[in-house]
Scaffold this active site. Structure first.
Site, PDB file in Angstrom:
ATOM      1  N   SER A  77       0.838  -1.204   0.000  1.00 33.40           N
ATOM      2  CA  SER A  77       0.000   0.000   0.000  1.00 33.40           C
ATOM      3  C   SER A  77       0.869   1.249   0.000  1.00 33.40           C
ATOM      4  O   SER A  77       2.029   1.207   0.418  1.00 33.40           O
ATOM      5  CB  SER A  77      -0.916  -0.010   1.231  1.00 33.40           C
ATOM      6  N   HIS A 100      -7.360   7.990   6.466  1.00 31.82           N
ATOM      7  CA  HIS A 100      -6.893   8.182   7.843  1.00 31.82           C
ATOM      8  C   HIS A 100      -7.931   9.068   8.524  1.00 31.82           C
ATOM      9  O   HIS A 100      -8.463  10.000   7.911  1.00 31.82           O
ATOM     10  CB  HIS A 100      -5.535   8.867   7.872  1.00 31.82           C
ATOM     11  N   GLY A 154      -4.089  11.332  16.443  1.00 34.42           N
ATOM     12  CA  GLY A 154      -3.557  12.565  15.851  1.00 34.42           C
ATOM     13  C   GLY A 154      -2.384  13.065  16.676  1.00 34.42           C
ATOM     14  O   GLY A 154      -2.262  12.757  17.863  1.00 34.42           O
ATOM     15  N   ASP A 155      -1.500  13.800  16.003  1.00 38.57           N
ATOM     16  CA  ASP A 155      -0.333  14.344  16.691  1.00 38.57           C
ATOM     17  C   ASP A 155      -0.722  15.570  17.496  1.00 38.57           C
ATOM     18  O   ASP A 155      -1.675  16.270  17.165  1.00 38.57           O
ATOM     19  CB  ASP A 155       0.737  14.739  15.659  1.00 38.57           C
ATOM     20  N   TYR A 179       3.762   1.049  17.154  1.00 33.73           N
ATOM     21  CA  TYR A 179       5.087   1.679  17.244  1.00 33.73           C
ATOM     22  C   TYR A 179       6.135   0.656  17.696  1.00 33.73           C
ATOM     23  O   TYR A 179       6.285   0.420  18.902  1.00 33.73           O
ATOM     24  CB  TYR A 179       5.014   2.861  18.229  1.00 33.73           C
ATOM     25  N   HIS A 226       5.668   4.416  21.275  1.00 30.33           N
ATOM     26  CA  HIS A 226       5.196   5.786  21.044  1.00 30.33           C
ATOM     27  C   HIS A 226       5.910   6.731  22.018  1.00 30.33           C
ATOM     28  O   HIS A 226       6.173   6.356  23.165  1.00 30.33           O
ATOM     29  CB  HIS A 226       3.674   5.835  21.246  1.00 30.33           C
ATOM     30  N   LYS A 267      -6.281  -1.224  21.419  1.00 25.63           N
ATOM     31  CA  LYS A 267      -6.776  -0.863  20.082  1.00 25.63           C
ATOM     32  C   LYS A 267      -7.407  -2.081  19.408  1.00 25.63           C
ATOM     33  O   LYS A 267      -8.466  -1.983  18.788  1.00 25.63           O
ATOM     34  CB  LYS A 267      -5.627  -0.358  19.191  1.00 25.63           C
ATOM     35  N   GLN A 322       4.662   2.550  12.689  1.00 28.86           N
ATOM     36  CA  GLN A 322       5.470   3.747  12.460  1.00 28.86           C
ATOM     37  C   GLN A 322       6.694   3.328  11.648  1.00 28.86           C
ATOM     38  O   GLN A 322       7.092   2.143  11.681  1.00 28.86           O
ATOM     39  CB  GLN A 322       5.892   4.320  13.830  1.00 28.86           C
ATOM     40  N   GLN A 363      16.805  14.344   6.413  1.00 27.07           N
ATOM     41  CA  GLN A 363      15.713  13.585   7.036  1.00 27.07           C
ATOM     42  C   GLN A 363      16.180  12.828   8.282  1.00 27.07           C
ATOM     43  O   GLN A 363      15.359  12.447   9.114  1.00 27.07           O
ATOM     44  CB  GLN A 363      15.118  12.593   6.034  1.00 27.07           C
ATOM     45  N   HIS A 378       3.605  -1.140   3.896  1.00 30.50           N
ATOM     46  CA  HIS A 378       2.915   0.145   3.685  1.00 30.50           C
ATOM     47  C   HIS A 378       4.005   1.184   3.445  1.00 30.50           C
ATOM     48  O   HIS A 378       4.868   1.398   4.303  1.00 30.50           O
ATOM     49  CB  HIS A 378       2.110   0.483   4.947  1.00 30.50           C
TER      50      HIS A 378
END
Ligand code: FAD
Length: 295
Positions: A15, A76, A107-108, A146, A150, A166, A177, A213, A268
């Site tokens: 994906s 999303h 969300g962040d 994660y 996280h 979840k 992530q 990056q 992904h």
């Protein structure tokens, strides 16, 4: 088609993730990138949702991707900055448009150092959003996870408990992530299985394509450890953008091959709305079929 069905019935699920552009020109670039990647026959493509007003923008893009390009989309969907009524408003529209797949997220926080604050009349965690969606809609809904924990988790065990929550709240697959060391993924999957998390865990991969990056990926927002040899190799080439890109693509290709040979259910790709890196990696994987070596 629902992603849980793809994961049950198909070989590896590949994906691509895109983000909603700000401008008309950005949107044309996005559709050019998706069109170039379409020949690789992704199982689905996803569109992120930024803070603020992009909830509807994401909806419009997933509808357009399905209608114009015939690709299976995933929206999303975060619970940031919205009341429960507002969340229902957009979820109802996604349902009415016939969208099957949603990635439910918190969300962040508004800034990298800030804390997430739930909207008045809104939700605080993705597990609450997952529970709301599964109680009221028939989407195939996934969640984030994660491998390196996280940034707000108090410990890896706590992080795993929240991940299990979840799944118990309805997530039928998880997407990780980004990470650069496969041991993080394989260790996380082993710990997840021991904790009773039995859904497919799709690795999320983003190649390094620019030397700058490195700091960003290692920041709190992504929390991805970059192995020292990779870091050094990037630094040695930092004045040669093309060489950095080639190195990043080669590293991610090796990473994906090992993941798929080691039983990962797919990959992904975080594309940043660009096609060349993802195209190179997935073309090589489709030719080499490393999943055939999975034991
Ligand atoms: P949560 O599951 O709510 O977790 C957040 C923190 O709270 C974690 O530390 C967790 O351990 C803790 N926690 C969870 N539940 C509880 C509880 N009941 N009690 C106490 N603590 C708890 N962000 C966007 O804004 N838009 C996007 O489109 C987007 N797409 C993403 C896609 C992927 C594949 C990934 C991995 C991330 C994405 N993000 C996106 C980033 C994501 O929103 C952030 O990482 C966010 O900080 C956490 O989201 P979450 O859904 O994991 O949150």
């Amino acid at each position: 088609m629902r992603i849980d069905r793809m994961l049950r019935e198909r070989g590896p699920v590949f994906s691509f993730e895109f983000f909603p552009p700000h401008t008309d020109e950005g949107e044309e670039n996005l559709f050019r990138a998706i069109t170039e990647l379409r020949e690789l026959e992704p199982s689905f493509v996803s569109v992120t949702q930024r803070r603020g007003s992009t909830r509807v923008r994401t909806l419009e893009l997933v509808v357009r991707i399905r209608r114009e390009l015939g690709l299976e989309p995933m929206a999303h969907f975060t619970c940031a900055d919205a009341t429960v009524d507002e969340l229902h408003g957009v979820l109802g529209r996604l349902r009415d448009e016939g969208i099957d797949n949603v990635l439910a997220l918190r969300g962040d926080p508004p800034s990298a150092d800030g804390a997430f604050v739930a909207a008045a009349g809104g939700l605080s965690h993705s597990s609450e959003l997952l529970a709301l969606i599964t109680a009221n809609y028939d989407f195939c809904v996934g969640g984030a996870c994660y491998p390196e924990s996280h940034s707000e988790s108090v410990s890896p065990d706590d992080d795993l408990r929240q991940t299990k929550l979840k799944v118990d709240s309805g997530a039928c697959f998880l997407i990780t992530q980004l990470f650069f060391d496969n041991r993080a993924y394989f260790d996380f999957v082993a710990r997840a299985r021991r904790a009773g998390i039995d859904v497919p865990i799709i690795p999320g991969i983003m190649p390094i394509t620019r030397a700058t990056q490195v700091d960003r990926f290692e920041s709190k927002m992504f929390g991805a450890h970059i192995p020292e040899p990779l870091c050094e190799a990037v630094q040695r080439r930092k004045e040669e953008p093309e060489a950095v890109m080639q190195l990043g693509v080669a590293w991610s290709t090796l990473q994906c091959a090992e993941l798929l040979a080691g039983g990962a259910p797919g990959v992904h790709f975080y594309t940043l709305n660009r096609s060349p890196a993802t195209r190179a990696i997935l073309s090589a994987l489709q030719a080499a079929q490393p999943w055939e070596r999975a034991g």
